[in-house]
Structure formats: C-alpha cells, structure tokens
Design an enzyme around this catalytic site. Sequence first.
Site, PDB file in Angstrom:
ATOM      1  N   VAL A 177       0.191 -14.192   5.560  1.00 12.98           N
ATOM      2  CA  VAL A 177      -0.923 -14.396   6.483  1.00 12.98           C
ATOM      3  C   VAL A 177      -2.254 -14.343   5.730  1.00 12.98           C
ATOM      4  O   VAL A 177      -3.134 -15.164   5.957  1.00 12.98           O
ATOM      5  CB  VAL A 177      -0.875 -13.365   7.624  1.00 12.98           C
ATOM      6  CG1 VAL A 177      -2.123 -13.448   8.490  1.00 12.98           C
ATOM      7  CG2 VAL A 177       0.368 -13.594   8.473  1.00 12.98           C
ATOM      8  N   GLY A 178      -2.373 -13.375   4.828  1.00 14.79           N
ATOM      9  CA  GLY A 178      -3.592 -13.300   4.011  1.00 14.79           C
ATOM     10  C   GLY A 178      -4.759 -12.645   4.715  1.00 14.79           C
ATOM     11  O   GLY A 178      -5.906 -13.069   4.574  1.00 14.79           O
ATOM     12  N   ASN A 201      -6.909  -0.126   9.855  1.00 16.42           N
ATOM     13  CA  ASN A 201      -6.393  -0.457   8.536  1.00 16.42           C
ATOM     14  C   ASN A 201      -7.510  -1.177   7.790  1.00 16.42           C
ATOM     15  O   ASN A 201      -8.060  -2.162   8.276  1.00 16.42           O
ATOM     16  CB  ASN A 201      -5.144  -1.340   8.686  1.00 16.42           C
ATOM     17  CG  ASN A 201      -4.529  -1.717   7.350  1.00 16.42           C
ATOM     18  OD1 ASN A 201      -5.061  -2.548   6.624  1.00 16.42           O
ATOM     19  ND2 ASN A 201      -3.404  -1.111   7.025  1.00 16.42           N
ATOM     20  N   CYS A 257      -1.636  -5.141   0.153  1.00 20.63           N
ATOM     21  CA  CYS A 257      -1.339  -6.455   0.717  1.00 20.63           C
ATOM     22  C   CYS A 257      -1.030  -7.431  -0.416  1.00 20.63           C
ATOM     23  O   CYS A 257      -1.859  -7.643  -1.295  1.00 20.63           O
ATOM     24  CB  CYS A 257      -2.507  -6.999   1.536  1.00 20.63           C
ATOM     25  SG  CYS A 257      -2.169  -8.680   2.126  1.00 20.63           S
ATOM     26  N   LYS A 271      -2.028   3.471   2.122  1.00 13.50           N
ATOM     27  CA  LYS A 271      -0.762   2.736   2.276  1.00 13.50           C
ATOM     28  C   LYS A 271      -0.363   2.101   0.953  1.00 13.50           C
ATOM     29  O   LYS A 271      -1.085   1.277   0.402  1.00 13.50           O
ATOM     30  CB  LYS A 271      -0.901   1.661   3.364  1.00 13.50           C
ATOM     31  CG  LYS A 271       0.390   0.903   3.670  1.00 13.50           C
ATOM     32  CD  LYS A 271       0.216   0.016   4.899  1.00 13.50           C
ATOM     33  CE  LYS A 271       1.497  -0.713   5.267  1.00 13.50           C
ATOM     34  NZ  LYS A 271       1.329  -1.489   6.519  1.00 13.50           N
ATOM     35  N   ILE A 306       6.429   1.855   3.137  1.00 13.43           N
ATOM     36  CA  ILE A 306       5.945   0.873   2.175  1.00 13.43           C
ATOM     37  C   ILE A 306       5.268  -0.301   2.871  1.00 13.43           C
ATOM     38  O   ILE A 306       5.591  -0.595   4.020  1.00 13.43           O
ATOM     39  CB  ILE A 306       7.099   0.315   1.293  1.00 13.43           C
ATOM     40  CG1 ILE A 306       8.199  -0.351   2.136  1.00 13.43           C
ATOM     41  CG2 ILE A 306       7.682   1.396   0.406  1.00 13.43           C
ATOM     42  CD1 ILE A 306       9.280  -1.087   1.344  1.00 13.43           C
ATOM     43  N   GLY A 360      11.219  -1.634   7.884  1.00 12.91           N
ATOM     44  CA  GLY A 360      12.415  -2.116   8.575  1.00 12.91           C
ATOM     45  C   GLY A 360      12.931  -1.216   9.685  1.00 12.91           C
ATOM     46  O   GLY A 360      14.068  -1.386  10.136  1.00 12.91           O
ATOM     47  N   GLY A 395       7.335  -1.685  12.534  1.00 15.31           N
ATOM     48  CA  GLY A 395       6.606  -2.886  12.152  1.00 15.31           C
ATOM     49  C   GLY A 395       7.227  -4.151  12.704  1.00 15.31           C
ATOM     50  O   GLY A 395       7.112  -4.467  13.888  1.00 15.31           O
TER      51      GLY A 395
END
Lengths: 303, 269
Positions: A71-72, A99, A130, A165, A191, A244, A265
């Site tokens: 997504v960036g 965030n 990211c 994070k 993570i 996950g 998530g």
Amino acid sequence: MASLEVNIHNLKLKNPVLTASGTFGYGEEYDDFIDVNALGGIIVKATTPEHREGNPYPRMAETPMGMLNAVGLQNKGVDYFVEHIYPRLLKYSNYVIANVSGSTVEGYVEVAEKINRLDHIQAIELNISCPNVKEGGMAFGTSCPSATAVTRAVREVYDKTLIVKLSPNVTRIEDIALAVEEAGADAISLINTLLGMAINAETRRPVLSTVTGGLSGPAVKPVALRMVWQVAKAVKVPVIGIGGITTAADAIEFMLAGASAIQVGTANFIDPQASVKILAGIEEYLYRHNISDVRELTGGLVL
Amino acid sequence: MKKYILDLKVRSNRRLNRNHNLLELGCINPLPPMVPGQFAEVRVDGSQTTYLRRPFSIHRVDRAANTMHLLIKSVGDGTRKLADLEAGDSVNIMLPLGSGFTLTRNARVLLVGGGCGVAPLYYLADHLFRQGNKVDILIGGRSADDILMADDYRAFGTVYIATEDGTLGEKGMVTGHSVLKNKELSYDMIYCCGPDGMMRAVAGIAEAHGIECEVSLENTMACGIGVCLCCVVETHEGNQCVCTQGPVFNSKQLKGWTAEVETGCSLDQ
C-alpha cells in the site's frame, strides 16, 4: 469472571485484544459489524507528516494462508488527521493509539509532536518497520543505530506511552528490541510484515507494482511467535504480539510466548468480527482452565 | 448504508454455461436494503488456495421471494468451490458494499455488458425499468454460449447482442455494434461493466457524444470496506478505493480514461 485487564506501561487496557494498524482503518469502518469499544483498544492507520498517495495498483497479492500488500502508507497526513479524523475518534471510550511513520527522523518527530497534543490519544506506535516505502519505514527498523536514533528523537517530544513496532526483516530481532528499549520505548510491538514477493508465471511479471511487498496473515504466525518469544526474553518492557492471529488459541499462544497484549490484523479482512470473537474465546479459555487473571498467561510457556 | 455479515442459505444453483453459475441465496429474515451496483464479499470455505473473500456484484434481488442472486464465474479454486455449492448449503457474506449506480428516472439509458460484466446490470435494468426509463441493453461475448441470460433482460427493454464469432447477434466486438456506431448516439446515460479495455472504449464513445458514462470496476481487494486500501484506482482526486468510493465511477473521474489533457504532475517517486 476472570480479570481481563492488562497494563502496557501507563495504559490500563480492559482486555488484551487490540487491532493492528492498517487493518482496522479508523475504527468506524467496523462499527456496523462489532462494538469497537469492547476491545482493549485500536491502533489506527499510519500517519505521516505529509499526504501520501501510496503505491500504484496492484498493491495486493493473495498467497497461501496470507496476503502481500504494498500500500505504501497512503494517508492524508498528520494535519488532516488532527483536524478531520481525530474528532471522529472521540466516540471511542477505549484506547485509540496512533501509528506514526515518516521518511526522516524529523518527520517522525513532527507527527509525534502533533499527536502528543491530542488528549484522547494516550499512546503512539512508532512504525519503523513498513517495508513498502522507499525511504524511512523499515530502513529505520533494520539497524540498531537508526532504530535508536528515531526512538530517542521521538521520546524527547512525546511524553505519553511510546510503543515501537519492529520489523521481522532482521537477523537478530532481540538486538533491535534492546536498542529501542534503551532509547526510551515504553513497550514493543511485533511483528510488522515480512518482506515477500509474488510472480505471475503466465505473464512472467511481478504481481505487485512495487515487485516486493509485506506478507501478513496466518502464514507468518510461527515466525511472529518465535520472534515475540525471543524479544520477550530479552527486554523488560511489555511486548505486544502481532502476526497472523486469527483465533483465540493464536492469541493465547502469543501471550504464553511472552506478550502482554496482542493485535488482530489481517484476520479483520476475512472476518470483521474476528477481534471480538478472539476476545470471547480468550474468556472461554480462562474459564475452562480456571484462570482468574489473564496476566497469568504472559510468559507462561512451559519448557 | 448499513453493512451486514450474514449466513445465507443457497436456494438454488443453476449452471449457465461451462464456467458460469447463478447462485440464488436467501434467509428467513428480510434481506438488507441494497441498491444496483453494490457488491458482496463472500467467504470461500474448503479451498486451500483461497484465503481472502471474493467480491461479487449483486446480480438480482427478488424482494417478493426474499432472495438475491450472484453470478459466479469460475476462474480459480475458490470460485469453483462456490460454483459447486448445493441448495441448503450456507454462505457467509458481507453486504451491501460500495456505492451504486446513479439511478435515473424517465430517461433513455443504455446498459453495456461484456462477458460476466453483465453481473451488476440485471438488477440495474430491473430498477431502471420500474423507474420509467426506456432501457436498451447491449451484451457482448466471444460466442453465443457466452451471452448469459439475454432473454431475461427482454422484460426490461430492447436487447442487442454482439459476438466475436457471429454466432449470435451482430458479428464483432461489443464496441463495434451498430448501437454504439450510430453517429446520432443519444442517451441520457450509459452504464457499462466488462473487461477494462471494453469499458474504456465505451467511455470514449460516450464522451465523444457528450453522454455521461458510469462504469463498474473490479480491482482485486482484500477487505471490501475501505480499510486495506489495496483496490485503489487513480482518479482526478487521487487514489480512491474501488470497494467504498466505487465500484461504480463516472468515467470522467478516472485518470487516463478520458481524452482531456493531463496536467503533467506526477506522483512523488
């Protein structure tokens, strides 16, 4: 009824279930499906100093038990966040955590300073992980000196709870964890996504416009669990487990590995009610195992 | 519109041709309000290679029977699992998602569908017909076998057909059909859904005649509710989510779709 309350530094979460940044929008997208206030808190979509359009389409590839995204950090920038999005977050009575991302140390500092003034936001999660931006993001989270520098600089301007994070795309994650703890982090979450890639064999082309992207979903869970365990052993600050988590059993495994709280998530994409179902499942587990306080689970792994 | 997550029951599953099925879904409670152009995200159970939900246009809504239909094209293991569902099976579905078509009244409209791109057009044609519009429907496909349920549309207006091999209707691409070749082309609105190239061509024809054109896009998506930001399309107002700001867009909103001169600004690299 068992006590579900957990502490992350100064935050007294009513339960350990949070939602991960980038998978839960600004909470309101889920209002039709769940009572967002039932959660311990929400971590909203990453905010950068400037408006970012993000990467070109295609940004997503489905993979075995997971997905890659590129997504960036598309978002409208911190000023828009403060003026237009923050007022909409006031309706949530649980913790709303921002965030924070940027491409320079100064950028992170600018966002953190502006969000520091917002009374309803009691914590930030510093996104030094990211993988989908050319500058900043993961570049800060993959070396100890840069992770230290950005954490220390933000620490100087941010006086509430600072969560950092971490990226899994490192050789020894404990070293990064120790570096950010030393630099002033109040808690560590991990993570972020694992750097991955998808190719279309028919066209011989990469699926993502950026070629590589971040892997999330159940596919990354064993890696995340291992890293949470390694980091929780190494640091003194609370650890928030991400990676996950789809079921209550997943959440409990992360707590046994050393997490004080967890974030749901990618599972939010498949089931918008996943977070509250996980919370109900944790309560059921505590009842079934006759545990009176959820905090007993943290680090409860029997070796 | 309020979104729901529901377990619907398969009422019937009709095979239309080698790779298309019409799935009829219902439940005991009244189905939620929805409008033409919206879509649903369907969870696929029992497919090892399918992790994410699959988006489908809401194909038909029958309020009297309290059922809705999805047109399923089998393209992979996940869609094949859906095509194999039987009456009585349960389907977990999120709906209604996205924004719908602009709904005209007492106007002359043309609906253009290519292949399984007819999926959102049945519900649209049904609605527009009830609102007093004069509805023309142009359906294209490779061969007669690819023209799905053309007869069903005749209840709402005049149906025109184009097939590439000439086995039904006019021979050639849908964009070359005499309806669209007409120099005096005059509709109040053209609605279009199909392959990307077809939609761009139809949008170009519409623009050349000064006709508003709405297209329904189908970008790959994860969440369907504007959270993951994966399904974006470039518009003149920046990247927008197909799942929430679409799937229906006026073709003039889309960057690179119409003939206007680009301003030359590029996104930061």
